[in-house]
Design a protein around this motif. Sequence first.
Motif, PDB file in Angstrom:
ATOM      1  N   PRO A   1       1.478 -18.105  -7.842  1.00  0.00           N
ATOM      2  CA  PRO A   1       1.740 -17.281  -6.658  1.00  0.00           C
ATOM      3  C   PRO A   1       1.217 -15.857  -6.777  1.00  0.00           C
ATOM      4  N   VAL A   2       0.922 -15.283  -5.632  1.00  0.00           N
ATOM      5  CA  VAL A   2       0.618 -13.856  -5.511  1.00  0.00           C
ATOM      6  C   VAL A   2       1.443 -13.347  -4.325  1.00  0.00           C
TER       7      VAL A   2
ATOM      8  N   LYS B   1       3.743  -0.416  -4.978  1.00  0.00           N
ATOM      9  CA  LYS B   1       3.751  -1.687  -5.697  1.00  0.00           C
ATOM     10  C   LYS B   1       4.616  -1.556  -6.944  1.00  0.00           C
ATOM     11  N   PRO B   2       5.283  -2.624  -7.350  1.00  0.00           N
ATOM     12  CA  PRO B   2       6.084  -2.587  -8.568  1.00  0.00           C
ATOM     13  C   PRO B   2       5.245  -2.268  -9.793  1.00  0.00           C
ATOM     14  N   GLU B   3       4.028  -2.815  -9.821  1.00  0.00           N
ATOM     15  CA  GLU B   3       3.076  -2.527 -10.882  1.00  0.00           C
ATOM     16  C   GLU B   3       1.706  -2.497 -10.250  1.00  0.00           C
ATOM     17  N   ARG B   4       0.722  -2.083 -11.024  1.00  0.00           N
ATOM     18  CA  ARG B   4      -0.624  -2.039 -10.454  1.00  0.00           C
ATOM     19  C   ARG B   4      -1.072  -3.412 -10.009  1.00  0.00           C
ATOM     20  N   THR B   5      -0.847  -4.413 -10.850  1.00  0.00           N
ATOM     21  CA  THR B   5      -1.149  -5.786 -10.460  1.00  0.00           C
ATOM     22  C   THR B   5      -0.003  -6.705 -10.815  1.00  0.00           C
ATOM     23  N   GLY B   6       1.168  -6.131 -11.148  1.00  0.00           N
ATOM     24  CA  GLY B   6       2.275  -6.967 -11.595  1.00  0.00           C
ATOM     25  C   GLY B   6       3.366  -7.073 -10.577  1.00  0.00           C
TER      26      GLY B   6
ATOM     27  N   THR C   1       4.904 -11.789 -10.700  1.00  0.00           N
ATOM     28  CA  THR C   1       3.966 -12.186  -9.650  1.00  0.00           C
ATOM     29  C   THR C   1       3.074 -11.010  -9.297  1.00  0.00           C
ATOM     30  N   PRO C   2       1.759 -11.158  -9.427  1.00  0.00           N
ATOM     31  CA  PRO C   2       0.871 -10.037  -9.095  1.00  0.00           C
ATOM     32  C   PRO C   2       0.994  -9.663  -7.625  1.00  0.00           C
ATOM     33  N   THR C   3       0.932  -8.373  -7.347  1.00  0.00           N
ATOM     34  CA  THR C   3       1.079  -7.879  -5.988  1.00  0.00           C
ATOM     35  C   THR C   3      -0.182  -7.125  -5.579  1.00  0.00           C
ATOM     36  N   PHE C   4      -0.637  -7.406  -4.362  1.00  0.00           N
ATOM     37  CA  PHE C   4      -1.864  -6.789  -3.865  1.00  0.00           C
ATOM     38  C   PHE C   4      -1.615  -6.240  -2.466  1.00  0.00           C
ATOM     39  N   THR C   5      -2.512  -5.373  -2.031  1.00  0.00           N
ATOM     40  CA  THR C   5      -2.421  -4.829  -0.681  1.00  0.00           C
ATOM     41  C   THR C   5      -2.849  -5.885   0.327  1.00  0.00           C
TER      42      THR C   5
END
Length: 433
Positions: A385-386, A395-400, A419-423
């Motif tokens: 998942p993303v 974001k919680p983390e840059r990519t986390g 779960t990685p988070t993105f814009t």
Amino acid sequence: MTDSAGTPSGPDTPAEEDEAKDPATEDAGGGKAEEESEKSEEEGGDAGEKSDAGPAANDSRRWLRWTALGASFALLLAAGVGWWLYRKLDGNITTDTTAAAELEEYEKERPTPIAVNAQNILLIGSDTRSGKGNRKYGPDKGTQRSDTTILLHLAGDRRSATAVSLPRDLMVDVPSCRKPDGSRTEKRFTQFNSAFEVGGTACTIRTVERLTGIRVDHHMVVDFEGFKGMVDAVNGVEICLKEPIDDDDALLRLAKGRQKLNGEQALGFVRARKTIGDGSDTERMERQQRFLGALVNKVQSNGVLLNPTRLYPVLDAATKSLTTDPGLDSLKDLYNLVRGMRDIPTERVQFMTVPRQPYTQNPNRDQLVEPDAGRLFEQLREDHPVSVVPAGAEKPERTGGNRGDEKPDDAGSPSPAPTPTFTGSNAATAECE
């Protein structure tokens, strides 16, 4: 005496011969005749009784026969119409056999599928000016580019769908590809949408697979007319504008505020760039994503996928301008694909642009942001998942992901990967800008 008029004279008739027969024989014959007469009268009496009770029964049987005949006719008519509609929609779809042959030739260099049941579909919006209705958007130079390219990942459990836009100006390695005239191009490092221009769909797919390491299972190419038709088929899509739009290149003039766009207006809205915002292609992709989210929401909220009367115009519009690989070139294949997506919650239909930034050697081009892009491709490749958050949100983390839900007594046990988070955005919040 003479014979009666019109009756010729002649030998004795059988009746006269009977009169000359023996009286005993005559008596015997007469008795038999009386018995037969009595039997006939008895049978006649029975028939009369049946005749008295018959009309109601006959009417009932006649009504049943006509009802059965009418029902049979209706079923045959419905089956015939259904079959005709199916064949019509099925025949609308164009099969891209050229791309299939090219991909088969390079099968050994293509990525191996990893996730079971997950599907990756490359959606290509062609900016070709050929074909009905497309020339008014510019001169037909005999070439086409991928005006919009989206990698759509359908999770194996069909509980989420993630659409990743690939910028047309992204600098990538394009492999040697077959041109329409049969010659081949050289490998080169160039902007992404040139792959579609010189080598068509197969070249674009091979470029995406090299860039992401993700196996492309299917592809769809839709032109301007196909996009407009789908929007009109759902009776338009609602958006909101913070500022009015007046764009001659996109043939678009819209007032500020909330409004519903028809197909022609929607096409101008997703194509416009120079007169909206900062004029960048990145902002245009975000606008395209929000519009597609609104379209998905409109389709699901109106029950289009579950209503044949509403679904048919959408399928008709889509298939008329749709080119697919052989694995999706039938109405049955497309129906199975849509059926697998219809139960995905709108908040789990996510849209994002691959992490990118201006290219170091040319600010008018793009390059990937690493390791963010690599992490995104890995998640999709392995069907993990993303999540997305709106632009500007923290974001919680840059990519986390967020570890805030971990309990203190979990400190000694291994925690799951975040779960990685993105814009990006999702269909649930895409109705209005």
